[in-house]
Design a protein around this motif. Structure first.
Motif, PDB file in Angstrom:
ATOM      1  N   ARG A   1      30.058  -9.542 -18.548  1.00  0.00           N
ATOM      2  CA  ARG A   1      29.815 -10.799 -19.260  1.00  0.00           C
ATOM      3  C   ARG A   1      29.111 -11.832 -18.381  1.00  0.00           C
ATOM      4  N   LYS A   2      29.350 -11.743 -17.080  1.00  0.00           N
ATOM      5  CA  LYS A   2      28.692 -12.656 -16.150  1.00  0.00           C
ATOM      6  C   LYS A   2      27.328 -12.121 -15.694  1.00  0.00           C
ATOM      7  N   LYS A   3      26.956 -10.949 -16.224  1.00  0.00           N
ATOM      8  CA  LYS A   3      25.656 -10.328 -15.937  1.00  0.00           C
ATOM      9  C   LYS A   3      25.457 -10.001 -14.451  1.00  0.00           C
ATOM     10  N   VAL A   4      26.543  -9.591 -13.809  1.00  0.00           N
ATOM     11  CA  VAL A   4      26.444  -9.181 -12.402  1.00  0.00           C
ATOM     12  C   VAL A   4      26.922  -7.738 -12.204  1.00  0.00           C
ATOM     13  N   LEU A   5      27.288  -7.048 -13.287  1.00  0.00           N
ATOM     14  CA  LEU A   5      27.853  -5.707 -13.160  1.00  0.00           C
ATOM     15  C   LEU A   5      26.883  -4.755 -12.476  1.00  0.00           C
ATOM     16  N   ASP A   6      25.584  -4.902 -12.724  1.00  0.00           N
ATOM     17  CA  ASP A   6      24.612  -3.998 -12.112  1.00  0.00           C
ATOM     18  C   ASP A   6      24.542  -4.155 -10.599  1.00  0.00           C
ATOM     19  N   ASP A   7      25.067  -5.252 -10.091  1.00  0.00           N
ATOM     20  CA  ASP A   7      25.025  -5.502  -8.647  1.00  0.00           C
ATOM     21  C   ASP A   7      26.337  -5.142  -7.955  1.00  0.00           C
ATOM     22  N   ILE A   8      27.286  -4.592  -8.727  1.00  0.00           N
ATOM     23  CA  ILE A   8      28.603  -4.272  -8.167  1.00  0.00           C
ATOM     24  C   ILE A   8      28.888  -2.790  -8.343  1.00  0.00           C
ATOM     25  N   ARG A   9      29.273  -2.158  -7.282  1.00  0.00           N
ATOM     26  CA  ARG A   9      29.682  -0.753  -7.311  1.00  0.00           C
ATOM     27  C   ARG A   9      31.203  -0.706  -7.437  1.00  0.00           C
ATOM     28  N   ILE A  10      31.700  -0.088  -8.509  1.00  0.00           N
ATOM     29  CA  ILE A  10      33.136  -0.017  -8.758  1.00  0.00           C
ATOM     30  C   ILE A  10      33.631   1.381  -8.417  1.00  0.00           C
ATOM     31  N   MET A  11      34.585   1.457  -7.515  1.00  0.00           N
ATOM     32  CA  MET A  11      35.176   2.732  -7.132  1.00  0.00           C
ATOM     33  C   MET A  11      36.653   2.732  -7.527  1.00  0.00           C
ATOM     34  N   LEU A  12      37.061   3.758  -8.261  1.00  0.00           N
ATOM     35  CA  LEU A  12      38.447   3.921  -8.677  1.00  0.00           C
ATOM     36  C   LEU A  12      39.009   5.129  -7.933  1.00  0.00           C
ATOM     37  N   MET A  18      33.447 -12.688  -7.266  1.00  0.00           N
ATOM     38  CA  MET A  18      32.585 -11.612  -6.770  1.00  0.00           C
ATOM     39  C   MET A  18      31.292 -11.559  -7.584  1.00  0.00           C
ATOM     40  N   ARG A  19      30.182 -11.424  -6.878  1.00  0.00           N
ATOM     41  CA  ARG A  19      28.881 -11.353  -7.535  1.00  0.00           C
ATOM     42  C   ARG A  19      28.086 -10.102  -7.154  1.00  0.00           C
ATOM     43  N   SER A  20      28.469  -9.466  -6.062  1.00  0.00           N
ATOM     44  CA  SER A  20      27.794  -8.243  -5.637  1.00  0.00           C
ATOM     45  C   SER A  20      28.668  -7.532  -4.607  1.00  0.00           C
ATOM     46  N   GLY A  21      28.325  -6.255  -4.342  1.00  0.00           N
ATOM     47  CA  GLY A  21      29.076  -5.499  -3.351  1.00  0.00           C
ATOM     48  C   GLY A  21      29.850  -4.351  -3.962  1.00  0.00           C
ATOM     49  N   PRO A  80      46.237   0.542 -12.553  1.00  0.00           N
ATOM     50  CA  PRO A  80      45.032   0.554 -11.715  1.00  0.00           C
ATOM     51  C   PRO A  80      43.747   0.718 -12.524  1.00  0.00           C
ATOM     52  N   GLN A  81      43.811   1.492 -13.603  1.00  0.00           N
ATOM     53  CA  GLN A  81      42.633   1.625 -14.454  1.00  0.00           C
ATOM     54  C   GLN A  81      42.405   0.357 -15.266  1.00  0.00           C
ATOM     55  N   LYS A  82      43.473  -0.237 -15.774  1.00  0.00           N
ATOM     56  CA  LYS A  82      43.316  -1.424 -16.612  1.00  0.00           C
ATOM     57  C   LYS A  82      42.627  -2.560 -15.865  1.00  0.00           C
ATOM     58  N   ILE A  83      43.046  -2.798 -14.612  1.00  0.00           N
ATOM     59  CA  ILE A  83      42.444  -3.906 -13.893  1.00  0.00           C
ATOM     60  C   ILE A  83      40.987  -3.601 -13.549  1.00  0.00           C
ATOM     61  N   ALA A  84      40.669  -2.340 -13.308  1.00  0.00           N
ATOM     62  CA  ALA A  84      39.268  -1.978 -13.044  1.00  0.00           C
ATOM     63  C   ALA A  84      38.407  -2.250 -14.273  1.00  0.00           C
ATOM     64  N   TYR A  85      38.919  -1.916 -15.449  1.00  0.00           N
ATOM     65  CA  TYR A  85      38.151  -2.122 -16.677  1.00  0.00           C
ATOM     66  C   TYR A  85      38.052  -3.604 -17.030  1.00  0.00           C
ATOM     67  N   LEU A  86      39.130  -4.350 -16.775  1.00  0.00           N
ATOM     68  CA  LEU A  86      39.073  -5.798 -17.014  1.00  0.00           C
ATOM     69  C   LEU A  86      38.051  -6.455 -16.094  1.00  0.00           C
ATOM     70  N   ALA A  87      38.042  -6.016 -14.836  1.00  0.00           N
ATOM     71  CA  ALA A  87      37.074  -6.567 -13.887  1.00  0.00           C
ATOM     72  C   ALA A  87      35.645  -6.233 -14.325  1.00  0.00           C
ATOM     73  N   ALA A  88      35.433  -4.978 -14.714  1.00  0.00           N
ATOM     74  CA  ALA A  88      34.095  -4.564 -15.144  1.00  0.00           C
ATOM     75  C   ALA A  88      33.634  -5.373 -16.356  1.00  0.00           C
ATOM     76  N   ASP A  89      34.545  -5.624 -17.273  1.00  0.00           N
ATOM     77  CA  ASP A  89      34.193  -6.403 -18.460  1.00  0.00           C
ATOM     78  C   ASP A  89      33.806  -7.827 -18.071  1.00  0.00           C
ATOM     79  N   HIS A  90      34.552  -8.414 -17.146  1.00  0.00           N
ATOM     80  CA  HIS A  90      34.217  -9.772 -16.692  1.00  0.00           C
ATOM     81  C   HIS A  90      32.847  -9.787 -16.025  1.00  0.00           C
ATOM     82  N   TRP A  91      32.587  -8.820 -15.154  1.00  0.00           N
ATOM     83  CA  TRP A  91      31.299  -8.797 -14.450  1.00  0.00           C
ATOM     84  C   TRP A  91      30.135  -8.526 -15.404  1.00  0.00           C
TER      85      TRP A  91
END
Length: 225
Positions: A189-200, A156-159, A176-187
């Motif tokens: 590090r890949k410098k795409v977090l600003d392009d992804i909206r995370i909803m929990l 995933m790179r955006s969306g 459910p929180q752990k995987i959201a935080y792991l995903a956010a950390d990965h994004w």
């Protein structure tokens, strides 16, 4: 030394001091603690020959562990001195202190530990049974889907990414929180977090799982709903 299950046609006789239903992490841990406390005559009822360490599936979904690290032969994790009956527990009669087993036998006990785990109910959410494992829908609560979660996160790179927390009893309240935080950390590090909206999506008015410091969700860019 790995435990060997009693033959499925072996007769079940005598009264067992402790019977443990379930050979997952809970049942194995209880049996081990009882053995360390000097308790003997412990019988474990577990039909599967594979032990899954399910808490690790979140790390599989987060790309931090391989699925192969989450399972071992059941006999290798059963404590020494614990008898393993490889059958299903079908019913419990608390008055007679007996457990009906697959095959028709009944086991009697002095003390009973119930640790059978939870049954996944994909049909509890309309459409989920048909959707999970397809397109961009996954879950870390089943080993066949956890690796797919990581593939979705990795690619995933955006969306918008939606992580949901069931409103029912579940195996791990923090997953459910752990995987959201792991995903956010990965994004991040890949410098795409600003392009992804995370909803929990959580069932409660506020996030109440106590292990996370206040503000963790907002710092990770997660928007609770």
């Amino acid at each position: 030394m790995a435990a060997t299950p009693s033959p499925t046609d072996a007769p079940i006789s005598g009264r067992h001091r402790v019977a443990v239903i379930g050979g997952g992490s809970a049942g194995i841990s209880v049996a081990a603690r009882l053995r360390r406390a000097g308790i003997s005559d412990i019988t474990l009822i577990e039909p599967s020959d594979t032990h899954w360490y399910q808490p690790l599936w979140t790390l599989v979904g987060g790309g931090q562990a391989p699925l192969s690290a989450t399972h071992r032969p059941e006999g290798s994790v059963i404590p020494d001195g614990v008898r393993w009956i490889r059958r299903r527990a079908l019913a419990v009669d608390p008055d007679a202190r007996s457990v009906t087993l697959s095959g028709g036998d009944a086991l009697t006990y002095e003390h009973l530990v119930l640790a059978p785990g939870l049954q996944l109910d994909w049909d509890g959410v309309p459409g989920l049974a048909e959707a999970v494992g397809h397109d961009r829908v996954s879950s870390n609560y089943a080993p066949e889907y956890a690796p797919r979660t990581w593939e979705l996160i990795k690619n995933m790179r955006s969306g918008t990414a939606v992580f949901t927390h069931p409103a029912t009893p579940l195996k791990c309240g923090g997953a459910p929180q752990k995987i959201a935080y792991l995903a956010a950390d990965h994004w991040r590090r890949k410098k795409v977090l600003d392009d992804i909206r995370i909803m929990l999506v959580i069932p409660d008015p506020a996030m109440s799982w106590r292990r996370w410091p206040p503000g963790t969700a907002s710092r990770c860019g997660c928007a609770p709903r």
